[in-house]
Scaffold this motif. Sequence first.
Motif, PDB file in Angstrom:
ATOM      1  N   ASP A 280      17.950  63.447 127.281  1.00 50.92           N
ATOM      2  CA  ASP A 280      17.303  63.067 126.021  1.00 50.92           C
ATOM      3  C   ASP A 280      18.219  63.328 124.838  1.00 50.92           C
ATOM      4  N   ASP A 281      18.866  64.492 124.841  1.00 53.24           N
ATOM      5  CA  ASP A 281      19.778  64.841 123.735  1.00 53.24           C
ATOM      6  C   ASP A 281      20.965  63.882 123.689  1.00 53.24           C
ATOM      7  N   GLU A 282      21.465  63.515 124.875  1.00 57.60           N
ATOM      8  CA  GLU A 282      22.604  62.600 124.918  1.00 57.60           C
ATOM      9  C   GLU A 282      22.201  61.198 124.455  1.00 57.60           C
ATOM     10  N   LEU A 283      21.030  60.742 124.881  1.00 57.83           N
ATOM     11  CA  LEU A 283      20.574  59.406 124.482  1.00 57.83           C
ATOM     12  C   LEU A 283      20.310  59.330 122.981  1.00 57.83           C
ATOM     13  N   LYS A 284      19.852  60.422 122.410  1.00 58.98           N
ATOM     14  CA  LYS A 284      19.582  60.431 120.963  1.00 58.98           C
ATOM     15  C   LYS A 284      20.861  60.175 120.167  1.00 58.98           C
ATOM     16  N   ALA A 285      21.974  60.713 120.673  1.00 58.75           N
ATOM     17  CA  ALA A 285      23.249  60.539 119.973  1.00 58.75           C
ATOM     18  C   ALA A 285      24.047  59.350 120.483  1.00 58.75           C
ATOM     19  N   GLU A 286      23.570  58.712 121.561  1.00 57.78           N
ATOM     20  CA  GLU A 286      24.305  57.605 122.183  1.00 57.78           C
ATOM     21  C   GLU A 286      24.354  56.410 121.229  1.00 57.78           C
ATOM     22  N   PRO A 287      25.535  55.813 121.016  1.00 54.80           N
ATOM     23  CA  PRO A 287      25.660  54.764 119.991  1.00 54.80           C
ATOM     24  C   PRO A 287      24.884  53.491 120.292  1.00 54.80           C
ATOM     25  N   ASN A 288      24.655  53.192 121.586  1.00 57.69           N
ATOM     26  CA  ASN A 288      23.986  51.937 121.926  1.00 57.69           C
ATOM     27  C   ASN A 288      22.472  52.068 122.053  1.00 57.69           C
ATOM     28  N   VAL A 289      21.952  53.288 122.024  1.00 55.46           N
ATOM     29  CA  VAL A 289      20.507  53.474 122.128  1.00 55.46           C
ATOM     30  C   VAL A 289      20.009  54.301 120.951  1.00 55.46           C
ATOM     31  N   GLY A 290      20.278  55.615 120.982  1.00 63.21           N
ATOM     32  CA  GLY A 290      19.735  56.506 119.965  1.00 63.21           C
ATOM     33  C   GLY A 290      20.083  56.113 118.539  1.00 63.21           C
ATOM     34  N   ARG A 291      21.327  55.827 118.291  1.00 57.17           N
ATOM     35  CA  ARG A 291      21.740  55.490 116.922  1.00 57.17           C
ATOM     36  C   ARG A 291      21.186  54.145 116.487  1.00 57.17           C
ATOM     37  N   GLN A 292      21.075  53.213 117.426  1.00 58.89           N
ATOM     38  CA  GLN A 292      20.499  51.908 117.073  1.00 58.89           C
ATOM     39  C   GLN A 292      18.995  52.032 116.792  1.00 58.89           C
ATOM     40  N   LEU A 293      18.321  52.927 117.529  1.00 59.73           N
ATOM     41  CA  LEU A 293      16.891  53.132 117.297  1.00 59.73           C
ATOM     42  C   LEU A 293      16.619  53.768 115.944  1.00 59.73           C
ATOM     43  N   SER A 294      17.565  54.533 115.449  1.00 58.84           N
ATOM     44  CA  SER A 294      17.381  55.196 114.150  1.00 58.84           C
ATOM     45  C   SER A 294      17.930  54.371 112.992  1.00 58.84           C
ATOM     46  N   TYR A 328      14.182  35.086 117.201  1.00 60.47           N
ATOM     47  CA  TYR A 328      15.330  35.622 117.930  1.00 60.47           C
ATOM     48  C   TYR A 328      15.217  35.232 119.402  1.00 60.47           C
ATOM     49  N   THR A 329      16.352  35.029 120.022  1.00 64.03           N
ATOM     50  CA  THR A 329      16.380  34.542 121.405  1.00 64.03           C
ATOM     51  C   THR A 329      17.085  35.548 122.298  1.00 64.03           C
ATOM     52  N   TRP A 330      16.467  35.846 123.418  1.00 66.28           N
ATOM     53  CA  TRP A 330      17.106  36.708 124.412  1.00 66.28           C
ATOM     54  C   TRP A 330      18.182  35.914 125.140  1.00 66.28           C
ATOM     55  N   ASN A 331      19.387  36.480 125.217  1.00 67.01           N
ATOM     56  CA  ASN A 331      20.498  35.804 125.890  1.00 67.01           C
ATOM     57  C   ASN A 331      20.508  36.043 127.398  1.00 67.01           C
ATOM     58  N   GLU A 332      19.425  36.659 127.916  1.00 69.02           N
ATOM     59  CA  GLU A 332      19.218  36.924 129.350  1.00 69.02           C
ATOM     60  C   GLU A 332      20.173  37.977 129.896  1.00 69.02           C
ATOM     61  N   GLU A 333      20.759  38.773 128.999  1.00 74.50           N
ATOM     62  CA  GLU A 333      21.592  39.890 129.436  1.00 74.50           C
ATOM     63  C   GLU A 333      20.760  41.166 129.419  1.00 74.50           C
ATOM     64  N   TYR A 334      20.943  41.987 130.471  1.00 73.26           N
ATOM     65  CA  TYR A 334      20.164  43.219 130.610  1.00 73.26           C
ATOM     66  C   TYR A 334      20.924  44.440 130.096  1.00 73.26           C
ATOM     67  N   ARG A 335      22.108  44.291 129.612  1.00 80.12           N
ATOM     68  CA  ARG A 335      23.006  45.418 129.343  1.00 80.12           C
ATOM     69  C   ARG A 335      22.410  46.332 128.267  1.00 80.12           C
ATOM     70  N   ILE A 336      21.668  47.349 128.716  1.00 85.46           N
ATOM     71  CA  ILE A 336      20.947  48.156 127.735  1.00 85.46           C
ATOM     72  C   ILE A 336      21.801  49.271 127.136  1.00 85.46           C
ATOM     73  N   PHE A 337      22.943  49.580 127.718  1.00 85.72           N
ATOM     74  CA  PHE A 337      23.786  50.646 127.182  1.00 85.72           C
ATOM     75  C   PHE A 337      25.153  50.139 126.724  1.00 85.72           C
ATOM     76  N   ASN A 338      25.325  48.832 126.657  1.00 82.93           N
ATOM     77  CA  ASN A 338      26.636  48.280 126.286  1.00 82.93           C
ATOM     78  C   ASN A 338      26.509  47.280 125.150  1.00 82.93           C
ATOM     79  N   ASP A 339      27.339  47.438 124.139  1.00 78.47           N
ATOM     80  CA  ASP A 339      27.467  46.453 123.058  1.00 78.47           C
ATOM     81  C   ASP A 339      26.122  46.133 122.418  1.00 78.47           C
ATOM     82  N   VAL A 340      25.361  47.166 122.096  1.00 77.97           N
ATOM     83  CA  VAL A 340      24.059  46.983 121.454  1.00 77.97           C
ATOM     84  C   VAL A 340      24.226  47.152 119.951  1.00 77.97           C
ATOM     85  N   SER A 341      23.788  46.164 119.198  1.00 82.06           N
ATOM     86  CA  SER A 341      23.920  46.214 117.740  1.00 82.06           C
ATOM     87  C   SER A 341      22.756  45.480 117.093  1.00 82.06           C
ATOM     88  N   VAL A 342      21.909  46.223 116.388  1.00 82.95           N
ATOM     89  CA  VAL A 342      20.812  45.599 115.647  1.00 82.95           C
ATOM     90  C   VAL A 342      21.363  44.688 114.561  1.00 82.95           C
TER      91      VAL A 342
END
Length: 656
Positions: A280-294, A328-342
Motif C-alpha cells: 500500500d505504501d509503495e503504491l501510494k508513491a508509485e508514479p503510475n498509480v498513487g501519484r496519478q490518483l492524487s 474518452y475512448t479505451w485503447n484496449e490496453e490493460y497496462r495498469i502500472f505502465n505509462d499512466v498519465s491523466v
Amino acid sequence: MIAFTFSVLGFAQENYVSEDFRVSLDDIKASSFKKDTTANALVIYEYGNSYFDSNDYVLKTEVKRKIKILKREGFDNATVTIHLYNNNTRKEKIDDIIANTYNLNGENVVTSNLYTSNIYREEYDENHTLVKFTLPNIKEGSVIAYSYIISSPFMYNYNGWVFQEEIPKLYSEYRTSIPANYDYNIKLVGNLPLTETDIKLRPKCLSIPNPSPQPYSSNNDLTADCSDAYYLMKDIPAFIDEDYLTAKKNYLSRVDYELKTFKGFNGVVENYTKTWKTVDDELKAEPNVGRQLSRSVEADKLLSSTILNEPDALKKAMAVYNYVQDNYTWNEEYRIFNDVSVKDIIKDKSGNVSEMNILLHNLLEEVGVEVKPVLLSTRNNGFATKIFPVISEFNYLIVQATIDTKTYLLDATDSYLSFGELPFRCLNSYGRLLDFKKGSEWIDIAPKEASKILYNATINFNENNKLVGKISGKSTGYHSLNFKKSYYPNKEAYVNGLENNYPSIEITHHEVITEGKTSPDFSESYNIVLDPEVIGDNIYLNPFFVKFFLENPFKLQERTYPIDFGYKDSYFYMISINLGDKYSVLELPQDFIVALPNNTGMVTLSSKTLGPTVNLTLRVDFKEALYPSEFYPYLKEFMTKIVDIQKNATIVIKKI
C-alpha cells in the motif's frame, strides 16, 4: 539418422508401462487409450527433479517425458518448447537434450534420434529465450521420449510443476530439494488430489566453504538442511476447455512456489514476499498509480455547469460517469502500472484502462464523491493470490464510489455500461480495494442482481388460418448488455439476424423501447406471422418462437473445474394462444419441474387452457453464479432438458 531395430511379437494391447522412462514394447504396440477415446496423445510417464547443486550453486531441474502419439491431431506434442530466462547479467541454460522417436516397422521397432543440429534457439524478448525441437519421424502410434536439464541461477524463481495439461497422463512425478536458507510459499492448485506425497528433512544436504574459517577446526564448511518433497499424481484426465470457464491456469492441477525469505549463512535475512501494508505504501508513491490518483483535474473546465450544479449526488456522479464514457475512448490496453498519465488522456481523448478509470476517479473526487481505486485480475488473467501480495497478477483498475452509504463499482471503458455495472471480463470473484489511509482490503466483485430475459408472446389465428401476433421482450443486466451491443451498432442487421434465426417466422414492425445504449435494460417488440404445420385435420405447433438455448453447452464426460457463469440469471417465456371458436386443443406438453441440488436452480414448464385460450410458461433460474465441478452432471442434464423442451415441445390443435 541412426536406426535401431529389435523384434516385436504378439498383438497390440493397451498395457502401458507408466512408472518407467524406458520405452517398452507394450508402449509401442498399444494403439488406443480406453479411458479417453477422444485423446490424440497420452503422457505415459513424466518425471521432474529440482534441487540446489552444491557443485556450482545453481538450481537444476531434470525433466523426463514419455508420450504416446495416438492420432494425427496429436503430432503437435512432438514439438517441444522450453523457456529460459535471463536478466542481462545472468541467464538460465539447458543441457543434455536427448530425444528419440520409436515406431513399428512391420515386426521391428525403429528408433529415430534427434540431432543436435535440429535444436533451435529463438530470442523471444530481451529477458526470454525459447529452445525448440521437433522429434523426427512422427506417425500415428509413435512413442516419443525426451529429457533435458535446466540450470538456473535464480533460486527465487523455483520451478513449479504442472500435473494436468490438454492431454491425459498416466504418471506424473515431481521431486524437490530446498535448502533451509530458502523459505517458499508452496501452493497446490487445482481440484485433482495427489496420489502420493511425502516431505522429509535431510540433514546437511548443502555444504559450502566457510569464507572465514576457524583456526584448528577440522571442518569449516557451512551447511544447511534440506526439505525433500515428493509429489505423485496418477491417471490424470485431460484438461479440456469448455464454456463458462475463467482462466485455465486457475484450475490446472499443479504446484507453485513463491520465495518468501532468504537467510544467508551470515545471518542476514532478505524478504521477497511483502505485506499488504508495505505494498500500500509503495503504491501510494508509485508514479503510475498513487501519484496519478492524487493528481488534481480541472473539473470546472471539463464538466458542464449543469453537471457541476446538480444538487443530487447520485445524479451528479452518473453525469460524470457518462461524460467520461462519451468523451474518452479505451485503447484496449490493460497496462495498469505502465505509462499512466491523466494529463495525456485528457489531451489525447484515449488511454489505457488505468488512465480511463483514474480520470473517472479524480473527476468524481473533485465533485465531492467518495471514491477509491480497486485492483483486480480479469477472468482471462486468472485469480490474484490472496495469501500474499503479488502485484504482477493484477491487470485491471476500476473505481468504487460511495454515495449515501451505497457503494457502486464503476468502469468507464465500455460506452454501453450502465452506472454501477462492470464489464463481464471483470467478474472474477474479488478485487483489492486500495485505501491509502486505512489500508487495503479484499472486496467481492459480483453483481448483486440476477440478469434476466423475459418474453411474452400473444398469438391467434387470422382469417387465412395463419398464426399472427406479437412478441415483447425485456432483458436486464448482462443479457441487456449483449442485446444493446447487437442492436445499436447496426439496427438493420439486428432485425435481419432475428429473421435468420427463425426463418419460418415473418417479422414486422420491430420496435425498441429503451432510453439508450447505457440503459440498464433492453426492451423490444415485433409482430409475427407464421404458417403452422398441418397434418391431416391437426395443426402441430412448437410454441417456442424464441429459444434461450439452441444447444447444450456442456458436452464433456467429466469436468474437473467449476462452472462459472459470472452472474446469476433467469429466463422466462410465456405465450398465450387465442383459439377463438374455430379451434380446440388436442394435446399440450406435459408439465414438469426439474431442480438442481440444494435448490440452486430450477426449470419449470406449465401449460393449461382457460376457455378458448392456451397459456404456456417456461421459467429457468440459475440461482448461483458459480457451481462446483460436482454439479456438472446435474447441470448437463438440466440443460439437456431445457434444450429438448424448446426444440420438441408441441401443441396439437384441431379445427372444429
